[in-house]
Design a protein around this motif. Structure first.
Motif, short mmCIF file in Angstrom:
data_model
loop_
_atom_site.label_atom_id
_atom_site.label_comp_id
_atom_site.label_asym_id
_atom_site.label_seq_id
_atom_site.Cartn_x
_atom_site.Cartn_y
_atom_site.Cartn_z
N VAL A 1 0.82 -1.03 0.03
CA VAL A 1 0.07 -0.19 0.04
C VAL A 1 0.81 1.16 0.03
O VAL A 1 1.66 1.43 0.99
CB VAL A 1 -1.19 0.11 1.19
N ALA A 2 0.83 1.98 -1.06
CA ALA A 2 1.66 3.33 -1.10
C ALA A 2 0.98 4.44 -0.17
O ALA A 2 -0.18 4.26 0.24
CB ALA A 2 1.56 3.75 -2.80
N PRO A 3 1.90 5.41 -0.24
CA PRO A 3 1.47 6.46 0.65
C PRO A 3 0.14 7.02 0.23
O PRO A 3 -0.78 7.52 1.17
CB PRO A 3 2.64 7.49 0.61
N ASN A 4 -0.28 7.19 -1.12
CA ASN A 4 -1.46 7.55 -1.59
C ASN A 4 -2.53 6.56 -1.73
O ASN A 4 -3.68 6.62 -2.15
CB ASN A 4 -1.21 8.12 -3.19
N GLY A 5 -2.32 5.41 -0.98
CA GLY A 5 -3.40 4.59 -0.94
C GLY A 5 -3.25 3.40 -2.02
O GLY A 5 -4.24 2.42 -2.03
N HIS A 6 -2.58 3.63 -3.23
CA HIS A 6 -2.44 2.86 -4.30
C HIS A 6 -2.05 1.39 -3.89
O HIS A 6 -0.95 1.23 -3.11
CB HIS A 6 -1.81 3.38 -5.40
N GLN A 7 -2.70 0.25 -4.26
CA GLN A 7 -2.23 -1.15 -3.89
C GLN A 7 -1.64 -1.67 -5.05
O GLN A 7 -1.98 -1.58 -6.25
CB GLN A 7 -3.50 -2.07 -3.43
N THR A 8 -0.48 -2.46 -4.81
CA THR A 8 0.26 -3.41 -5.79
C THR A 8 0.43 -4.60 -5.22
O THR A 8 0.50 -4.58 -3.99
CB THR A 8 1.42 -2.51 -6.65
N ALA A 9 0.75 -5.74 -5.99
CA ALA A 9 0.69 -6.84 -5.32
C ALA A 9 1.96 -7.66 -5.91
O ALA A 9 2.37 -7.18 -7.11
CB ALA A 9 -0.46 -7.87 -5.55
#
Length: 225
Positions: A70-78
């Motif tokens: 979870v990035a600081p801006n809320g974006h999620q990657t897996a």
């Protein structure tokens, strides 16, 4: 936005895991010189938890896990996290992200898939060194700055003693059984990235080539894609 995305991707390499402050971030965004971190005043119970975490980490030989970042801006990657102690690890992101990070025992490499550029640094110059070394000690060149216990959870925050500007790493363990479940990285710009491990498996056998840096062919997403 691309620069922020690259920073947050790279920050995930802080330890476990990660566990390293970004190879590209430390080059492009030098951290300000800071005073030595203040060690937490640890109770006897806190000291026992730190010792338990130290023993657990030293007991890991190999580990493989899916992760969600979870990035600081809320974006999620897996993606998938691979660890082979001492010295080796790999972070691969699921498509369409083409970036990956690999440590080969001496250097840690970051591949920017969009720019098709590789950056590298000695493992010892990053916080990744602390989790990849043969004997892990949560003391000396690593300073414990906080221990927090809540029902079912233990959190231990760390910085590099000589260079706290590289960031703060917080390891989050579940306590029954005692197992690493996630980590958070607070970087020099005050941005926090969190990585959660999903169904980690220990004692996995890996092909040694997994921990070599091999530049992907054009069109490839990474090692397996």
């Amino acid at each position: 936005m691309k620069a922020v995305f690259r920073r947050t991707l790279a920050a995930a390499t802080l330890a476990v895991a990660a566990l390293a402050v970004s190879v590209t971030m430390t080059g492009a965004f030098p951290a300000p010189a800071l005073a030595a971190p203040r060690a937490a005043a640890l109770s006897a119970q806190d000291q026992a938890l730190v010792a338990q975490a130290e023993g657990y980490l030293n007991g890991i030989g190999t580990l493989q896990s899916k992760f969600v970042q979870v990035a600081p801006n809320g974006h999620q990657t897996a993606g998938t996290f691979y660890l082979s102690r001492p010295g080796r690890m790999r972070l691969e992101y699921d498509p369409p992200v083409k970036d990956f990070v690999v440590a080969d025992g001496a250097f840690i490499f970051y591949w920017d898939g969009e720019m098709r550029q590789q950056s590298s640094a000695p493992i010892g110059s990053t916080l990744a060194d602390f989790i990849l070394r043969r004997n892990i000690r949560l003391a000396g060149d690593v300073t414990v700055t906080g221990v927090h216990q809540a029902p079912g959870v233990v959190e231990i925050s760390l910085t590099e003693t000589k260079d706290p500007g590289k960031g703060t790493l917080t390891l989050v363990f579940e306590d029954r059984p005692f197992q690493l479940r996630k980590w958070r990285v607070l970087d020099a710009q005050g941005l926090t990235t969190e990585v959660a491990l999903l169904n980690p498996r220990e004692g996995v056998q890996f092909d040694s080539k997994l921990f070599y840096f091999i530049e992907p062919s054009k069109g490839d997403y990474g090692r397996n894609n």
